[in-house]
Design a protein around this motif. Structure first.
Motif, PDB file in Angstrom:
ATOM      1  N   GLU A   1      45.862  56.269  43.878  1.00  0.00           N
ATOM      2  CA  GLU A   1      46.268  55.447  42.750  1.00  0.00           C
ATOM      3  C   GLU A   1      44.995  54.957  42.069  1.00  0.00           C
ATOM      4  N   PHE A   2      45.105  54.555  40.860  1.00  0.00           N
ATOM      5  CA  PHE A   2      43.919  54.139  40.147  1.00  0.00           C
ATOM      6  C   PHE A   2      44.162  52.809  39.430  1.00  0.00           C
ATOM      7  N   PRO A   3      44.225  51.724  40.207  1.00  0.00           N
ATOM      8  CA  PRO A   3      44.525  50.454  39.560  1.00  0.00           C
ATOM      9  C   PRO A   3      43.280  49.810  38.949  1.00  0.00           C
ATOM     10  N   ILE A   4      43.445  49.274  37.759  1.00  0.00           N
ATOM     11  CA  ILE A   4      42.360  48.480  37.168  1.00  0.00           C
ATOM     12  C   ILE A   4      42.840  47.038  37.277  1.00  0.00           C
ATOM     13  N   GLU A   5      42.263  46.323  38.255  1.00  0.00           N
ATOM     14  CA  GLU A   5      42.724  44.944  38.456  1.00  0.00           C
ATOM     15  C   GLU A   5      41.727  43.975  37.859  1.00  0.00           C
ATOM     16  N   ASP A   6      42.249  42.939  37.221  1.00  0.00           N
ATOM     17  CA  ASP A   6      41.359  41.975  36.573  1.00  0.00           C
ATOM     18  C   ASP A   6      40.863  40.954  37.599  1.00  0.00           C
ATOM     19  N   PRO A   7      39.699  40.384  37.399  1.00  0.00           N
ATOM     20  CA  PRO A   7      38.696  40.785  36.421  1.00  0.00           C
ATOM     21  C   PRO A   7      37.987  42.043  36.910  1.00  0.00           C
TER      22      PRO A   7
ATOM     23  N   PRO B   1      30.866  38.475  42.112  1.00  0.00           N
ATOM     24  CA  PRO B   1      31.335  39.151  43.326  1.00  0.00           C
ATOM     25  C   PRO B   1      32.850  39.330  43.351  1.00  0.00           C
ATOM     26  N   GLU B   2      33.553  38.484  42.611  1.00  0.00           N
ATOM     27  CA  GLU B   2      35.023  38.558  42.634  1.00  0.00           C
ATOM     28  C   GLU B   2      35.571  39.685  41.752  1.00  0.00           C
ATOM     29  N   SER B   3      34.676  40.347  41.009  1.00  0.00           N
ATOM     30  CA  SER B   3      35.178  41.373  40.093  1.00  0.00           C
ATOM     31  C   SER B   3      35.486  42.685  40.827  1.00  0.00           C
ATOM     32  N   ASN B   4      36.437  43.428  40.302  1.00  0.00           N
ATOM     33  CA  ASN B   4      36.701  44.790  40.785  1.00  0.00           C
ATOM     34  C   ASN B   4      35.771  45.702  40.028  1.00  0.00           C
ATOM     35  N   ARG B   5      35.158  46.628  40.754  1.00  0.00           N
ATOM     36  CA  ARG B   5      34.114  47.410  40.082  1.00  0.00           C
ATOM     37  C   ARG B   5      34.375  48.903  40.081  1.00  0.00           C
ATOM     38  N   HIS B   6      34.033  49.487  38.947  1.00  0.00           N
ATOM     39  CA  HIS B   6      34.146  50.940  38.824  1.00  0.00           C
ATOM     40  C   HIS B   6      32.885  51.468  38.162  1.00  0.00           C
ATOM     41  N   THR B   7      32.402  52.599  38.633  1.00  0.00           N
ATOM     42  CA  THR B   7      31.295  53.263  37.946  1.00  0.00           C
ATOM     43  C   THR B   7      31.787  54.628  37.508  1.00  0.00           C
ATOM     44  N   PHE B   8      31.915  54.789  36.199  1.00  0.00           N
ATOM     45  CA  PHE B   8      32.421  56.048  35.657  1.00  0.00           C
ATOM     46  C   PHE B   8      31.278  56.864  35.059  1.00  0.00           C
ATOM     47  N   LEU B   9      31.178  58.089  35.513  1.00  0.00           N
ATOM     48  CA  LEU B   9      30.179  58.989  34.954  1.00  0.00           C
ATOM     49  C   LEU B   9      30.827  59.816  33.842  1.00  0.00           C
ATOM     50  N   VAL B  10      30.180  59.824  32.678  1.00  0.00           N
ATOM     51  CA  VAL B  10      30.706  60.590  31.553  1.00  0.00           C
ATOM     52  C   VAL B  10      30.024  61.962  31.533  1.00  0.00           C
ATOM     53  N   LEU B  11      30.832  63.007  31.490  1.00  0.00           N
ATOM     54  CA  LEU B  11      30.308  64.376  31.443  1.00  0.00           C
ATOM     55  C   LEU B  11      30.897  65.092  30.238  1.00  0.00           C
TER      56      LEU B  11
END
Ligand SMILES: Nc1nc2c(ncn2[C@@H]2O[C@H](COP(=O)(O)OP(=O)(O)OP(=O)(O)O)[C@@H](O)[C@H]2O)c(=O)[nH]1
Length: 306
Positions: free
Chosen positions: A100-106, A222-232
């Motif tokens: 699953e790919f949840p984007i949870e705030d913040p 530290p409370e943030s949810n983090r994602h690192t997206f690489l653009v190709l």
């Protein structure tokens, strides 16, 4: 009148965007199949050649052909026409998402990738999508290296109607991210999207820069949810794979954005990316319009190809 977004026009755009890749893979395979009465090694070799020239890469092509052969044997298939649906199944198996790919705030999304791959455009499109879902979005102009990068992001921020935190060109990107985090916290922003510079030729500098940015996010947010997206950029074919390998050595990439799938017949590179690198494709770019960045869905993707 504003076009209403429905699942069907979403799929139509994907299908249109993938038309060249379809010509390069499916339509060629169809042509080959139609010339055969039975299934033999020569037929597999011809299909193999199509897949390799469609930028799927040798390793992944061999994997696909092996899977195809196994399915043919298991299902006792002798009619070449039936290879089509088996190939569709094999491609889906490679591309299917299991997470699953949840984007949870913040949430903090770091966008990385070399110059010109479509980072800024993707950030703009993502911001527009999240905003339309009712999320508050803030952009951080972390590419302080390239002259026009801040300006370009500023244009997108205006167009989409979201705020942006920016410093002068040449300033410390980590300082921009620091300020953006303080602003995001003060304003209760749901999603902070950070641009970064993509100087891959200076690997050490890039690594230091990304490490510093990540340290700041860990410390300040530290409370943030983090994602690192690489653009190709899909049009770069196998080069995109080398970039993904290099960036994954530098930092933890947990998602890919594959841009410019429209206008290229090299969309097959997505199969190589999925099978060779264990990084999920999260979004695909199929045009320059604000709605042309779509959440990647393996089933739809394969349906659009066949
Ligand atoms: N056709 C098409 N064009 C795209 C897509 N994504 C981005 N582009 C175009 O690619 C070009 C480069 O995009 P940018 O967003 O400026 O690339 P960038 O990675 O930010 O580049 P720098 O700012 O130089 O680092 C622009 O002309 C975009 O409109 C896409 O999915 N399809």
């Amino acid at each position: 009148m504003k076009e209403k977004e429905t699942p069907s026009n979403f799929f139509t755009r994907l299908k249109e965007g993938l038309s060249k890749t379809k010509q390069g893979i499916t339509e060629k395979v169809d042509q080959i199949i139609s010339q055969y009465q039975g299934i033999d090694e020569e037929l597999y070799e011809e299909i193999e050649e199509v897949l390799i020239t469609a930028d799927i890469g040798m390793e992944t092509t061999i994997q696909i052909i092996d899977n195809l052969k196994t399915r043919v044997r298991k299902n006792k298939i002798s009619d070449p026409q039936e290879l089509r649906s088996l190939l569709k199944e094999v491609l889906y198996e490679i591309l299917k998402e299991d997470e699953e790919f949840p984007i949870e705030d913040p949430c903090v999304i770091l966008i990385i990738g070399v110059n010109g791959v479509g980072k800024t455009t993707s950030i703009g499109k993502l911001a527009a999508q999240y905003k339309s879902q009712g999320k508050s979005v803030l952009l951080a102009a972390g590419d302080t290296f390239r002259a026009a990068a801040v300006e370009q992001l500023d244009i997108w921020a205006n167009r989409v109607g979201v705020d942006i935190i920016k410093h002068k060109q040449g300033s410390d990107p980590a300082a921009v991210i620091y300020d953006a985090i303080q602003a995001a916290k003060a304003r209760n922003t749901d999603i902070l999207i950070c641009d970064t510079a993509g100087r891959l030729h200076n690997k050490k500098n890039l690594m230091n820069e990304l490490e510093k940015i990540n340290r700041i996010i860990s410390k300040e947010f530290p409370e943030s949810n983090r994602h690192t997206f690489l653009v190709l950029d899909a049009t770069t074919g196998q080069n995109a794979i080398s970039q993904a390998k290099l960036f994954s050595e530098i930092c933890d990439v947990n998602g890919l954005i594959l841009t410019k799938l429209d206008g290229t017949s090299k969309g097959g590179v997505i199969l190589a990316i999925k099978s060779q690198l264990n990084i999920p494709v999260r979004f695909v770019g199929v045009g320059e319009g604000v709605k042309d960045l779509q959440i990647f869905n393996a089933e739809q993707f394969v349906d659009a190809l066949f």
